[in-house]
Motif scaffolding. Structure first.
Motif, short mmCIF file in Angstrom:
data_model
loop_
_atom_site.label_atom_id
_atom_site.label_comp_id
_atom_site.label_asym_id
_atom_site.label_seq_id
_atom_site.Cartn_x
_atom_site.Cartn_y
_atom_site.Cartn_z
N ARG A 121 0.86 -1.34 -0.02
CA ARG A 121 0.04 -0.02 0.03
C ARG A 121 0.87 1.25 -0.03
NH1 ARG A 121 -2.53 -3.22 3.86
NH2 ARG A 121 -1.51 -2.18 5.53
N GLU A 122 2.02 1.46 0.95
CA GLU A 122 2.70 2.43 1.20
C GLU A 122 3.75 2.71 -0.09
OE1 GLU A 122 2.22 4.81 3.31
OE2 GLU A 122 0.56 3.78 3.99
N PHE A 123 4.13 1.62 -0.72
CA PHE A 123 5.34 1.95 -1.58
C PHE A 123 5.10 1.03 -3.15
CE2 PHE A 123 7.25 1.88 2.87
CZ PHE A 123 7.78 2.68 2.73
N ASN A 124 4.01 0.42 -2.95
CA ASN A 124 3.48 -0.29 -4.25
C ASN A 124 4.67 -1.24 -4.83
OD1 ASN A 124 1.94 -0.65 -6.47
ND2 ASN A 124 3.03 0.87 -7.94
N VAL A 125 5.01 -2.04 -3.74
CA VAL A 125 5.85 -3.12 -4.06
C VAL A 125 5.03 -4.38 -3.60
CG1 VAL A 125 8.20 -4.17 -3.59
CG2 VAL A 125 8.01 -1.78 -3.81
N GLU A 126 5.18 -5.54 -4.47
CA GLU A 126 4.51 -6.89 -4.44
C GLU A 126 5.70 -7.53 -3.76
OE1 GLU A 126 2.50 -9.26 -2.86
OE2 GLU A 126 1.19 -7.86 -4.01
N LEU A 127 5.82 -8.13 -2.31
CA LEU A 127 6.74 -8.93 -2.08
C LEU A 127 6.35 -10.49 -2.25
CD1 LEU A 127 7.85 -7.14 1.27
CD2 LEU A 127 8.77 -7.02 -0.97
N ASP A 128 4.95 -10.54 -2.26
CA ASP A 128 4.73 -12.10 -2.44
C ASP A 128 4.94 -12.79 -3.56
OD1 ASP A 128 3.67 -14.51 -1.02
OD2 ASP A 128 1.99 -14.09 -2.01
N GLY A 129 5.00 -11.84 -4.59
CA GLY A 129 5.36 -12.54 -6.01
C GLY A 129 6.70 -12.66 -6.40
N ILE A 130 7.58 -12.65 -5.38
CA ILE A 130 9.18 -12.95 -5.55
C ILE A 130 9.58 -14.29 -5.26
CG2 ILE A 130 11.55 -12.21 -4.74
CD1 ILE A 130 10.34 -9.63 -4.11
N ALA A 131 9.91 -14.91 -6.50
CA ALA A 131 10.32 -16.27 -6.32
C ALA A 131 11.53 -16.35 -5.21
CB ALA A 131 10.58 -16.91 -7.70
N GLY A 132 11.44 -17.26 -4.34
CA GLY A 132 12.38 -17.38 -3.32
C GLY A 132 12.57 -16.35 -2.40
N GLY A 133 11.36 -15.69 -2.16
CA GLY A 133 11.25 -14.63 -1.14
C GLY A 133 11.10 -14.90 -0.03
N GLY A 134 10.54 -16.12 0.26
CA GLY A 134 10.35 -16.80 1.72
C GLY A 134 11.76 -17.45 2.34
N ALA A 135 12.73 -17.36 1.43
CA ALA A 135 14.05 -17.92 2.08
C ALA A 135 14.47 -17.33 3.30
CB ALA A 135 15.06 -17.63 0.75
#
Length: 374
Positions: free
Chosen positions: A233-247
């Motif tokens: 909402r604040e930065f218009n960045v989607e983190l959940d779509g990053i492959a490997g982001g849960g590492a």
């Protein structure tokens, strides 16, 4: 006869260097004429610094930083190559599970703050490129601890600073950028594809490994979801779509946002830094291994990486492992010529861990006598 030896570490038994050395000794005992090229390997997690120190001619830079728990101080460090202005950081050095007793493992309370301190130390030295090897961490904090050490601030609805831990994720209502962000190339060595959220995400997959109870996992998932939503909402960045982001408890996704870091394949990056590829292409045999050879060995691990790197060449890949849990058809489908279990059947796990290098040496000697002299 040219033979490359490039093993991973054998967990709780011996380092990659110790394992490779034992295999080399065994081969020389069984076939002294062999020409050996030895390069211990890692997949971008724990052990990366030891593997890269010699190839990079890296200088060890000692640092005292915060450990996984706020009151804890630990002796850590990173590799520094002044000519390349390159720093290599291993997250586990500062924020690893090895710093905690079993009773202290709780990702609700732990933080990646010390990892951020290592990054800041490298920036202060003038680093223009930073490789961050992840793995073995004690945290599920989406990297907010790391970010806090680099000047980011996290506040609750009353504008009070929130402690950058897993427990603090749900309390954050305001994110404040530092006055200056580093303009350097930061790469996160990551060979998993887990997303930040969901059944295969940071909380549900990695939380229990770090000591989270079932109720903790639920709270961590809610906290990660909350903060990811706030960043969207604040930065218009989607983190959940990053492959490997849960590492490593979401630090990979956090680094992509807070540091504008890129996620790169760990094994491939280490392969490039060691210069091993040329040796692989010239070898008659390539010997690799790890403690347990199973289906997971082909998902971002050293064995799978070595097999892939040798796929188009004439080198025969041999696996020497403590245990082998694949049949011949399974491992040959991945380009492995032979897989040898080095641990005798009548040996206990404790004995196997204590005598691992000895068993590897014996296995390599028997293989060399049977294969290279025939």
């Amino acid at each position: 006869m040219k033979i490359v030896i490039a093993t991973d570490s054998f967990k709780d038994c011996c380092t990659a260097s110790e394992a490779s050395k034992a295999i080399a000794q065994g081969i020389h005992a069984g076939y002294p004429q062999a020409e050996l090229f030895i390069q211990p390997m890692a997949d971008g997690g724990e052990g990366t610094l030891k593997v890269l120190q010699d190839p990079l001619q890296g200088q060890w830079m000692a640092c005292r930083v915060q450990g996984p728990l706020a009151p804890m101080q630990v002796d850590a460090g990173y590799l520094w190559n002044a000519d390349q202005q390159l720093a290599v950081i291993e997250m586990a050095q500062a924020s690893g599970l090895q710093h905690l007793l079993e009773s202290q493992r709780n990702p609700m309370q732990t933080s990646s703050y010390g990892t951020g301190q290592l990054i800041q130390a490298a920036l202060d030295l003038g680093a223009q490129r930073i490789l961050v090897a992840v793995g073995g961490s004690a945290t599920v904090d989406l990297g907010i601890g790391m970010a806090a050490a680099l000047g980011w601030r996290f506040q609750d609805e009353y504008h009070h600073d929130v402690s950058p831990t897993g427990q603090g994720l749900l309390k954050i209502e305001k994110i404040l950028r530092p006055t200056k962000t580093p303009e350097v190339d930061i790469q996160i060595l990551c060979d998993v594809s887990n997303p930040l959220l969901g059944e295969n995400g940071a909380a549900k997959v990695y939380g229990p490994q770090k000591g989270a109870s079932r109720s903790d996992v639920v709270l961590l998932e809610v906290g990660l979801t909350h903060l990811a939503g706030l960043i969207r909402r604040e930065f218009n960045v989607e983190l959940d779509g990053i492959a490997g982001g849960g590492a490593v408890g979401g630090l990979a996704a956090g680094a992509a946002f807070f540091l504008e870091a890129t996620l790169v394949p760990g094994f491939e990056t280490i392969l490039q830094q060691t210069g091993l590829m040329e040796a692989l292409s010239e070898a008659d045999y390539v010997i690799t291994g790890e403690g347990r050879f199973d289906a997971q060995s082909f998902h971002g691990k050293v064995i799978g990486g070595i097999a892939g790197a040798c796929a188009k060449g004439a080198s025969k890949v041999i696996v020497m492992a403590g245990q082998v849990h694949l049949n011949q058809e399974q491992y040959r489908s991945h380009g492995i010529e032979q897989a040898l279990a080095c641990t005798p059947a009548d040996v206990s796990l404790q004995q196997a861990l204590q005598q691992g290098p000895e068993h590897l040496q014996q296995c390599a000697q028997q293989w060399a006598r049977a294969t290279l002299k025939s």
